[in-house]
Scaffold this active site. Structure first.
Site: not given
Length: 363
Positions: A43, A138-140
């Site tokens: 997402s 978790v997107k970083i």
């Protein structure tokens, strides 16, 4: 067997680059799991903005939370995590069956933190804690400021999807940040099984050069860059440094192909999916591309582990005046800026809808 099933058998995971509440409520996501071999999803702010704007599926939830005093980013996080928890539960069987290598969903830290290392570290920990799902990444972003946050988050045991990677050098930096985090865990006597993926954005290369190169070179740069990254990925998995970590129980950071929807209306709508077929990788694709590949895509073998052909293509681009190193930096910067724009628009939309629904009578 559908082409999507053939890719799955080849060893590539198919993830959906989309999530909406309607997708969950209607049973469509379950159908994609059952019929198209989808085993995860990603997402981003643009996806959630479109989902909230396109209908009324979120209205009751927004109204309730707004009346309880929740606003802005906090309200959005609750909406997004509610959807992602449901999706994570649907993919949990794939997560368990794959020994945690598949079956993931992803939630982005605020794009406003792309240049803020400490802010990204804090936000990743908060999202991980609030999500309460073992199969949520978790997107970083893999910006220079993001790399220390990626390492620190991995060290803290937080699964990370490194996003906004565009080149071999950027990928290698992300892989090294991941390995440093795992090495630190081992040094401290902690378990090394912290999952991660590295997301390479593909089609944006071709969009960036479409009017600057001869016709024969159009829609070939993204795949060529992907070829060089795939070679680096395979070399890393065979390296003594990684083998030592694997022997200690670490799990490989899988390479993920992102931005794989065809942007050129004159090109094949399954161009990138077919060209990037490769074992031990992930392809996350929009619904339109997923359905097109299931309907008429073909699996014509796998990517070469060496990058001889890819390097030849890159040499032609260099001859045409394209500096791919410089372009990679620009694409990452523009990608981060685009996510900031989408994020601000998303929060603006939530504020407006919150005010509208909070003042309206409950139906």
């Amino acid at each position: 067997m559908k082409a999507t099933g053939q890719l799955h058998q080849l060893g590539q995971s198919l993830w959906l680059d989309n999530i909406t509440r309607d997708l969950l409520d209607s049973g469509t996501l379950q159908r994609y799991i059952d019929e198209f071999s989808v085993t995860g999803l990603t997402s981003n702010p643009t996806i959630f903005d479109a989902a909230i704007a396109s209908g009324h599926a979120y209205d009751a939830d927004i109204r309730e939370k707004a009346r309880a005093g929740m606003t802005g980013e906090a309200l959005f996080m609750e909406l997004a995590l509610a959807d992602l928890r449901r999706a994570a539960d649907m993919f949990y069987p794939a997560f368990e069956a794959s020994h945690h290598m598949d079956g993931w969903v992803s939630m982005e830290v605020s794009p406003l933190l792309a240049g803020d290392t400490q802010g990204s570290i804090h936000a990743a920990a908060e999202i991980h804690q609030k999500a309460a799902r073992s199969n949520l990444f978790v997107k970083i972003p893999g910006t220079p400021e993001g790399m220390p946050a990626i390492e620190e988050s991995i060290f803290a045991g937080i699964p990370i999807n490194v996003t906004l990677l565009f080149s071999r050098d950027q990928y290698v930096a992300a892989a090294e940040a991941y390995m440093r985090g795992i090495e630190r865990r081992l040094k401290e006597g902690l378990k090394p099984e912290v999952c991660s993926v590295a997301s390479l954005f593909v089609s944006r290369w071709d969009v960036a050069v479409k009017d600057k190169v001869p016709e024969a070179l159009r829609n070939t740069l993204g795949v060529a860059v992907g070829g060089t990254v795939y070679r680096a990925y395979r070399e890393l998995l065979a390296s003594p440094r990684w083998r030592a970590l694997a022997d200690a129980g670490a799990l490989p950071q899988r390479l993920l192909w992102a931005s794989t929807g065809t942007k050129d209306p004159h090109a094949s709508d399954t161009l990138y999916v077919e060209a990037l077929a490769s074992p031990d990788t992930i392809n996350t694709m929009p619904e339109k591309t997923l359905k097109a590949f299931a309907e008429h895509g073909t699996v014509n073998g796998v990517m070469a582990k060496d990058s001889v052909d890819a390097e030849a293509v890159l040499a032609r681009f260099a001859k045409a005046g394209v500096d791919t190193d410089e372009l990679a930096v620009r694409l990452q910067k523009e990608g981060a800026e685009a996510f900031v724009t989408s994020w601000k628009e998303l929060l603006r939309r939530i504020v407006e809808k919150s005010e509208e629904l909070r003042s309206a009578k409950a139906s």
